[in-house]
Motif scaffolding. Structure first.
Motif, PDB file in Angstrom:
ATOM      1  N   TYR A 137       0.756  -1.338  -0.005  1.00 52.97           N
ATOM      2  CA  TYR A 137      -0.444  -0.001  -0.096  1.00 52.97           C
ATOM      3  C   TYR A 137       0.788   1.419  -0.091  1.00 52.97           C
ATOM      4  O   TYR A 137       0.601   2.560  -0.674  1.00 52.97           O
ATOM      5  CB  TYR A 137      -1.128  -0.166   1.264  1.00 52.97           C
ATOM      6  CG  TYR A 137      -2.407  -1.090   1.184  1.00 52.97           C
ATOM      7  CD1 TYR A 137      -3.180  -0.294  -0.373  1.00 52.97           C
ATOM      8  CD2 TYR A 137      -2.896  -1.750   1.862  1.00 52.97           C
ATOM      9  CE1 TYR A 137      -4.332  -1.556  -0.146  1.00 52.97           C
ATOM     10  CE2 TYR A 137      -3.523  -3.034   1.063  1.00 52.97           C
ATOM     11  CZ  TYR A 137      -4.465  -2.279   0.621  1.00 52.97           C
ATOM     12  OH  TYR A 137      -5.826  -3.040   0.145  1.00 52.97           O
ATOM     13  N   ALA A 138       2.003   1.202   0.250  1.00 57.33           N
ATOM     14  CA  ALA A 138       2.529   2.589   0.110  1.00 57.33           C
ATOM     15  C   ALA A 138       3.747   2.798  -0.643  1.00 57.33           C
ATOM     16  O   ALA A 138       3.792   3.946  -0.664  1.00 57.33           O
ATOM     17  CB  ALA A 138       3.975   2.560   1.170  1.00 57.33           C
ATOM     18  N   SER A 142       7.496  10.116   2.723  1.00 54.17           N
ATOM     19  CA  SER A 142       7.602   9.898   3.772  1.00 54.17           C
ATOM     20  C   SER A 142       6.589  10.857   4.796  1.00 54.17           C
ATOM     21  O   SER A 142       6.313  11.535   5.617  1.00 54.17           O
ATOM     22  CB  SER A 142       8.301   9.461   4.359  1.00 54.17           C
ATOM     23  OG  SER A 142       9.388  10.243   5.020  1.00 54.17           O
ATOM     24  N   GLY A 185       4.260   6.467  -1.885  1.00 48.86           N
ATOM     25  CA  GLY A 185       5.871   6.426  -0.442  1.00 48.86           C
ATOM     26  C   GLY A 185       6.704   7.831   0.174  1.00 48.86           C
ATOM     27  O   GLY A 185       7.324   6.979   0.566  1.00 48.86           O
ATOM     28  N   SER A 204       8.089   8.325  10.269  1.00 46.36           N
ATOM     29  CA  SER A 204       6.661   9.397   9.945  1.00 46.36           C
ATOM     30  C   SER A 204       5.704   8.198  10.338  1.00 46.36           C
ATOM     31  O   SER A 204       4.280   8.674   9.902  1.00 46.36           O
ATOM     32  CB  SER A 204       6.741   9.864   9.105  1.00 46.36           C
ATOM     33  OG  SER A 204       6.546   8.286   7.838  1.00 46.36           O
ATOM     34  N   GLY A 225       9.962   6.591   1.120  1.00 44.13           N
ATOM     35  CA  GLY A 225      10.405   7.220   2.181  1.00 44.13           C
ATOM     36  C   GLY A 225      11.487   8.844   2.343  1.00 44.13           C
ATOM     37  O   GLY A 225      11.582   9.437   2.964  1.00 44.13           O
ATOM     38  N   PRO A 250      12.800   6.781   7.327  1.00 45.30           N
ATOM     39  CA  PRO A 250      12.036   7.830   7.216  1.00 45.30           C
ATOM     40  C   PRO A 250      10.506   6.875   7.266  1.00 45.30           C
ATOM     41  O   PRO A 250       9.477   8.325   7.175  1.00 45.30           O
ATOM     42  CB  PRO A 250      12.661   9.184   6.205  1.00 45.30           C
ATOM     43  CG  PRO A 250      13.019   7.777   5.737  1.00 45.30           C
ATOM     44  CD  PRO A 250      14.044   7.085   5.923  1.00 45.30           C
ATOM     45  N   MET A 251       9.997   5.955   6.741  1.00 44.71           N
ATOM     46  CA  MET A 251       9.103   5.387   6.160  1.00 44.71           C
ATOM     47  C   MET A 251       8.832   4.600   7.678  1.00 44.71           C
ATOM     48  O   MET A 251       6.882   5.514   8.514  1.00 44.71           O
ATOM     49  CB  MET A 251       8.939   4.319   5.082  1.00 44.71           C
ATOM     50  CG  MET A 251       9.223   4.665   4.293  1.00 44.71           C
ATOM     51  SD  MET A 251       9.070   3.669   3.338  1.00 44.71           S
ATOM     52  CE  MET A 251       7.144   3.542   2.409  1.00 44.71           C
ATOM     53  N   ARG A 274      -7.802   5.743  -2.720  1.00 45.27           N
ATOM     54  CA  ARG A 274      -6.755   6.033  -2.372  1.00 45.27           C
ATOM     55  C   ARG A 274      -6.496   7.765  -2.873  1.00 45.27           C
ATOM     56  O   ARG A 274      -5.814   8.309  -2.247  1.00 45.27           O
ATOM     57  CB  ARG A 274      -5.714   5.637  -2.772  1.00 45.27           C
ATOM     58  CG  ARG A 274      -5.148   4.032  -2.823  1.00 45.27           C
ATOM     59  CD  ARG A 274      -4.440   3.557  -2.437  1.00 45.27           C
ATOM     60  NE  ARG A 274      -3.396   4.377  -1.622  1.00 45.27           N
ATOM     61  CZ  ARG A 274      -2.444   4.262  -0.920  1.00 45.27           C
ATOM     62  NH1 ARG A 274      -1.575   2.939  -1.424  1.00 45.27           N
ATOM     63  NH2 ARG A 274      -1.440   4.856  -0.534  1.00 45.27           N
ATOM     64  N   ARG A 276       4.314   6.083   8.186  1.00 50.36           N
ATOM     65  CA  ARG A 276       4.055   4.794   7.541  1.00 50.36           C
ATOM     66  C   ARG A 276       4.283   3.693   7.479  1.00 50.36           C
ATOM     67  O   ARG A 276       3.183   2.765   6.878  1.00 50.36           O
ATOM     68  CB  ARG A 276       4.450   5.423   6.026  1.00 50.36           C
ATOM     69  CG  ARG A 276       4.484   7.370   6.095  1.00 50.36           C
ATOM     70  CD  ARG A 276       4.413   6.977   4.648  1.00 50.36           C
ATOM     71  NE  ARG A 276       2.934   6.704   3.487  1.00 50.36           N
ATOM     72  CZ  ARG A 276       2.720   6.644   2.657  1.00 50.36           C
ATOM     73  NH1 ARG A 276       3.440   7.590   2.133  1.00 50.36           N
ATOM     74  NH2 ARG A 276       1.661   5.743   2.097  1.00 50.36           N
TER      75      ARG A 276
END
Lengths: 345, 345, 345, 345
Positions: C189-190, D194, D192, C306, D169, C302-303, D308, C308
């Motif tokens: 999904y990300a 972040s 994606g 944050s 990210g 960072p994902m 989305r 995510r």
């Protein structure tokens, strides 16, 4: 030791400076065998350098032999023949670990010979910081000449060509036929281009490009250029290898729909009059090239070894380091077919 | 009209069948000038075809001249010289609109000459459905021979090579040196490979690969192969152009760390014993190739026109359509140097 | 020191072994704060390990604190909180310099805890070779739990997802919902997937996938699965996170035209019956995943920071290192909802 | 029929013009249900249009119902609800066949409503040339509002975001928060990112970006911006969604090392003072976006259907076509929160 130093515009001197030495445990000392004068060195020569320092040692392209290593150096030892990357990283931060040396968290893409901060390599010897990462053994089967071209010019030309999004069967235009432009012609064919146009004001350089298979364009001959245009010969990839406003303008004109224009080499222009409407109508991509030299070696070494690329053919003159000032002047004036100047120690 | 038809294993007949005609407003009728026998036609010849039909017209590679067009055809007219794409799409669905004909929503990658559903082109004439999309004018400067190679074999070899993730300076291995494998050698160099290994049991085919610059490997000579291995010669990209278990196995062995193995051509094996542990330890990617022929023409046409690729050099024999049965037998038995068989009308 | 060691199938012992120490100037000693049991550790637990050694310390996922550094270590010092990469490289060779640690010229993708060669980290302390490259400071803002997931499982899931060529708006299927499969759902999904199917025999794991937004598939419910198929729900990207023949087979069935099937995790199968005809007809790409852990940290940190990605949500159980044998048994039997087992020192 | 026409700067009229009709066998006539005013329509409104024509019908975003089809149209029939691509191609040439409509060999990226050449769709009806290719059924599950956003704005924002090389990210900055900039914020997260910074002078627009998860930046508050800079918050991807010199300058400042700056939307500037030295020092890529609308539908339709992306949330005002002149004025002056103006017939 003897070295070339910058003092003022057109004043490069061969003189004695303090010996280079290993100043950190990660550093190595290299006795220089040969060093090159890069097109970007001419910015310094012309008095438009990258700092206000004077008296510093210049140059960032060199090959030689290790004569001393710091205590932490693991992959190199005294006696090794090495090529030194012009771009310098710490090798430890995340960008360096991913091969992206120009984004180094610690010294942000350092380079030799721009100021007193990191002395240059147009000298009898040069200190290489973080030597495990910023130098490498000259690969088996490569000559010193080939290795020297791998320290900066060839990787830069290669990045510039890759940044132009050359597609197999594509039409490419190269603007500016110094050593990097000429190598870009050769690389464009190696990457699958079916047709490469090559533009330069100097007839001799156009002739060299033709020998590499290119179709020469005389930027001064507007009608011929226009005729090419009307034949639909606009390029999908354009490589600009000068950095002047006129060549950038020509590069953008030669670009076709959805093309990429890649500009190579140092550019110090504050405000280039970018033709935004033209770029938008064509859907252009415009790329600058900041080169992490060593990350390209795995691709380039086998291409040089197998003879697909012949960067050593760019070397036009070879003279002792002591004649460095003369070499700079010749190169700056494009005198006597000066293309790639190599200084030997 | 006269045509080649399939009746049983090794029973291809030259006989009279009903005339091809324009059956839909989007179709065109092409008088065939020349057609090729593809390696995948041998599946049918050997009785392992793609349907249980008998008596259908075979063949999916042809060039010729338009003799009639349906009312909806917009880009072609009577008298045009055309090349016909072996892969057939509707041209209207989303995948077709993006050039991905093999994912066509309506006929899912149809092809000529596999059954009665869409009659083949080894005939005096062939009906081309959705002709605006499935045929194109032969580009200026290309011969019929070159165009014929563009209808299937060259795009397939090209997709196979691209699917192998060849990187500039890379080492490539090609397993199987029929027309597609040999063209893959040529394409690998055009895409920047510095070294291409070429393996085939037939010495003549290895000799042809050597003429294209490859290093020949005899799969039967295990020691030599092993020596190459120990030299670290494992390839970053492997192209398998046969589809047999033995050649697939060899391809996976020749692959180095993080390599890609690309297999080309029709494969009807239900259960190939895939060496999963080996693939995992090497971190391999394995790709099959289902080719949307026409999407590769913009890359390939200039490469053929400029002489970078010479697919027409694969043509080993040329004979009248009436001798088709003989041509199939020769090709199937690899007799008399049979490589690419072309039938002329 | 105390550590978990392997002796025979289902015989993991908590016992005293010689203290880990700094054995080379480039190494560091880390006092382990927490370590994880990986799905690949179960291969060893079940007696199908990667060497014939017995009595070696197991485990390759750990976070902790530096207690000693070798003389060459430059970027880490005593007291630093670090995460240790499960994949180990020399940091000096060309592949390592480009971030491709699994292709390391010197130790070819080493790993902790597979044999006596490199002792594992399910212990009070672990020696990290080439510590500058194989460990990193835990980034500001990350917990020990999050950092632990970054040492192997999350990068592996991420590589597996990236290897599946997920496109924005794409349909993804994940087969096998252990920690890595569940994280792959989140990552899909990300990366832009619009719909993610998730298949596992265990209802609780399907329920967890549904909480992450997935559509659960019961592989045992053939009718439901078939119904999904007939609705055209075949996936463009399939992630197989088990490595068994049955799950690989299901993964290949769920793949649509031109799809990519990515298999994650250690696979020791010698001969998987690969459905070549099906793969060819669909035009599939099949990828294994050999993970260079640290090269994914710049994307993943960072994902995680944050929010995510929430890899720490996979941790189902937390117990002392002394209870390691029990933890292995629970995880192996999927008892009491065992998902990610963390051992604390 | 009734339509909006351009007469002079700020002079848009609702008046009667000749009925649109099917003028070629490949065309279709669409009764317009709803049409949008695009930011690029304001160039025309302000008197800086793309031709010297006056009295032509404006607008290039519309959805509606087919009321007549030409004889060659195959995929659409009377009564179909369709969305019309703002970019128009022939569907037959090689670029169109590969989905690259803006490179169409025949009409080079035509568009409705720029002159008399191809009348606009802010009218009761519009003629769609090559209708099979330039319109498509509104996908099941999508509303007219969502479909309308798919005719131009959403694909443009998507291309702009993709052109910014967003990596998972990554840190993204969006400059200019009209409908396209705001959708770019949403897309950046879907791809994606972040962290997304969002800059606009208008506080209400910054507030909307914050609702989408962005961190607002006030371009007027130099200190805050500088503080972000010093925190190392420079972006790896910058999306500029205005096209003014000031916003382009800001975009280039917000870009970090090796970043990509993507500029969206029509830009008519002849000479933008491009900071070449800054771009070179950062190693920037700069991309313009010429959007082939329909090629993005396969990605975007499922993203909208699954929720989305919510492009319909951009619609701020809805009024009858008869009030078009008023709508233009409101939108031009950013009055009453005017963001996306929809006109209904």
């Amino acid at each position: 030791m003897k070295a070339l130093t910058y003092h003022a515009a057109k004043d490069i001197r061969f003189e004695t400076i303090p010996d280079a030495k290993v100043t950190a445990p990660h550093a190595a000392l290299v006795r220089v065998k040969a060093c090159g004068i890069c097109g970007s060195d001419l910015h310094i020569y012309q008095g438009h350098g990258f700092s206000d320092d004077v008296g510093f040692c210049v140059g960032h392209e060199a090959v030689g032999e290790i004569v001393e290593v710091g205590a932490h150096v693991e992959s190199l030892k005294v006696g090794d023949r090495v090529m030194i990357s012009a771009s310098v990283g710490c090798g430890l931060c995340a960008p360096c670990r991913a091969g992206d040396v120009v984004r180094c968290d610690r010294n942000a893409g350092g380079c030799y010979g721009l100021s007193h901060a990191l002395p240059g390599c147009q000298a009898e010897a040069v200190m290489v910081p973080h030597a495990d990462h910023n130098a490498a053994l000259i690969p088996e089967g490569l000559t010193y000449d080939q290795a020297l071209m791998l320290t900066d010019n060839l990787p830069t030309a290669y990045l510039g060509a890759k940044n132009a999004d050359i597609r197999p069967g594509g039409t490419v235009a190269v603007v500016g036929l110094g050593p990097i432009g000429l190598m870009a012609v050769e690389i464009a064919y190696a990457l699958g281009a079916s047709r490469v146009y090559a533009a330069d004001l100097v007839p001799e350089r156009r002739a060299m490009a033709e020998k590499l298979g290119a179709i020469a364009l005389d930027p001064g001959d507007e009608k011929a250029l226009l005729k090419e245009h009307t034949r639909g010969a606009l390029a999908g990839s354009v490589i600009e290898a000068v950095g002047a406003d006129a060549t950038l303008k020509l590069a953008l004109q030669l670009a076709g729909k959805q093309a990429t224009v890649s500009t190579i080499g140092v550019n110090q222009t504050k405000q280039f009059p970018f033709p935004m409407a033209l770029a938008f109508n064509k859907g252009l991509t415009f790329r600058t090239s900041l080169c992490s030299v060593m990350v390209h070696w795995p691709d380039l070494v086998p291409m040089v070894r197998s003879g697909r690329l012949k960067p050593e053919a760019m070397i036009s003159h070879r003279m002792p380091l002591a004649d460095g000032a003369h070499a700079y002047a010749m190169f700056n004036d494009r005198r006597d077919g000066a293309l790639k100047m190599v200084l030997e120690c």
